[in-house]
Design a protein around this motif. Sequence first.
Motif, PDB file in Angstrom:
ATOM      1  N   GLY A  32       0.507  -1.451   0.051  1.00 54.70           N
ATOM      2  CA  GLY A  32      -0.115  -0.330   0.028  1.00 54.70           C
ATOM      3  C   GLY A  32       0.888   1.317   0.551  1.00 54.70           C
ATOM      4  O   GLY A  32       2.252   1.686   0.464  1.00 54.70           O
ATOM      5  N   GLU A  45       4.232   4.371  -4.471  1.00 55.07           N
ATOM      6  CA  GLU A  45       4.395   5.829  -4.005  1.00 55.07           C
ATOM      7  C   GLU A  45       4.277   7.006  -4.788  1.00 55.07           C
ATOM      8  O   GLU A  45       3.987   8.004  -5.561  1.00 55.07           O
ATOM      9  CB  GLU A  45       4.973   6.505  -2.961  1.00 55.07           C
ATOM     10  CG  GLU A  45       4.116   7.387  -2.098  1.00 55.07           C
ATOM     11  CD  GLU A  45       5.089   7.201  -0.762  1.00 55.07           C
ATOM     12  OE1 GLU A  45       5.472   8.464  -0.090  1.00 55.07           O
ATOM     13  OE2 GLU A  45       5.156   6.069  -0.182  1.00 55.07           O
ATOM     14  N   VAL A  60      -4.675   2.886  -6.996  1.00 53.58           N
ATOM     15  CA  VAL A  60      -3.810   1.531  -5.638  1.00 53.58           C
ATOM     16  C   VAL A  60      -4.458   0.571  -5.141  1.00 53.58           C
ATOM     17  O   VAL A  60      -5.132   1.198  -4.667  1.00 53.58           O
ATOM     18  CB  VAL A  60      -2.282   2.694  -5.304  1.00 53.58           C
ATOM     19  CG1 VAL A  60      -1.313   1.404  -4.383  1.00 53.58           C
ATOM     20  CG2 VAL A  60      -1.866   3.498  -6.130  1.00 53.58           C
ATOM     21  N   ILE A  80      -7.157   4.957  -3.254  1.00 52.92           N
ATOM     22  CA  ILE A  80      -6.112   4.104  -2.489  1.00 52.92           C
ATOM     23  C   ILE A  80      -7.248   3.188  -2.246  1.00 52.92           C
ATOM     24  O   ILE A  80      -8.736   3.754  -0.988  1.00 52.92           O
ATOM     25  CB  ILE A  80      -5.538   4.307  -1.862  1.00 52.92           C
ATOM     26  CG1 ILE A  80      -4.193   5.098  -2.302  1.00 52.92           C
ATOM     27  CG2 ILE A  80      -5.083   3.286  -0.676  1.00 52.92           C
ATOM     28  CD1 ILE A  80      -3.782   6.273  -0.382  1.00 52.92           C
TER      29      ILE A  80
END
Length: 404
Positions: A32, A45, A60, A80
Amino acid sequence: MTSFPFEMPPGHSLVVAETTARPRVLFLGLRGIPHVQGGIEKHVEMLAKELAASGWEVEVIGRSRYLPKRASRSWNGIRIVALWAPRRMAFEAVVHTFIGVCLAAWRRPDILHIHAVGPALLVPLARLFGLKVVVTHHGYDYDRQKWGALARRALKLGEFLGMHLAHRRIAVSNDVAKTMTARYGAAVSFVPNGVALTRATADTSIVAEFGLTPKRYVLLAARLVPEKRQTDLIEAFAKCYAPGFQLVLAGGAEFETPYARRVRAMASDVPGVVLTGFQSGDRLADLFNHAALFVLPSSHEGMPIALLEAMAAGLPVLASDIVANRELGLPADDYFPLGDIDALATAMAHKLANPLSAEQVRAQVAQVEHAYSWSGVAQKTEDVYRDLLRSPRPQPREAPRGSA
């Protein structure tokens, strides 16, 4: 031409603006973002942030235990989504990727970008769902010391499937790109990791928090896993004659392992060793900015982001002489033989006694900024995406020359 069921008043005109949907990319195969420990996590990222800024719609898919306890959220324009994954080291990535591919089949992104050879096991499923797939090879994960024979075979199969069945392939190392091309007859684009430059500040709060003195400690920032070889560095530090210096190990372990316990035990037995746990953002940047030396003794790397970050911070560096580290083309005295504790201890003492000049620091920072900017990484990745989107079907290539 569009027609309208009415007439415009005299002297008026109607302007119709064309709208073009933003291209959509979905990232999968990582724990993550943001500020999640790991090289792939850092890569995605920074890449996702650059792509979002240049007009891509970015999503993501992360693993819920590494992310805040919310079903979904947004960060810097990036969506996310946290999905469940089992808390078992051998199954976490592949099960999570399976669920993520099913979600991608519903989301229908323009590009599904899968990272690492383990998650690449699910490329056939993604292809079955009609998704356009890009795979990034981050290194030979099957060479990591933590994996047993069965896991190694599964990872090699993932590499085979990813290199053979993905529509486009990327490698973060030139060595990996060349090896994959030779092994599978696959066209692999070399796109290195990047580095975000951080400006030094006078803030020493984190240094004080851990009882450190600016420019009087050696730093390693890495997860507590066998291939990072923190134990080698602790042994070398114990042998290194460097009075007044400390050794800082910044990083944690996702799973409690015998190796992590051994690192903690050795750290408690050697005076001057400080374990900070996982650090990120400004806190990690400050640890870099106030260190005297950065050491990377690892036996396995894809392309070492932490080493690039240290160089961008203007630090003198020492790295093991593995292929991935040598690809950076550092001076000979910046390397030491992998696993040679005495050589590492001697090199550390020499580096600490001979810091870089201001001119050397400026030259090193400029070189890193020129060669490894994240904007450049994003542009090269976007070129791969657009080449795939222009092509209605995968380009023909030779049959694979290797197998799992």
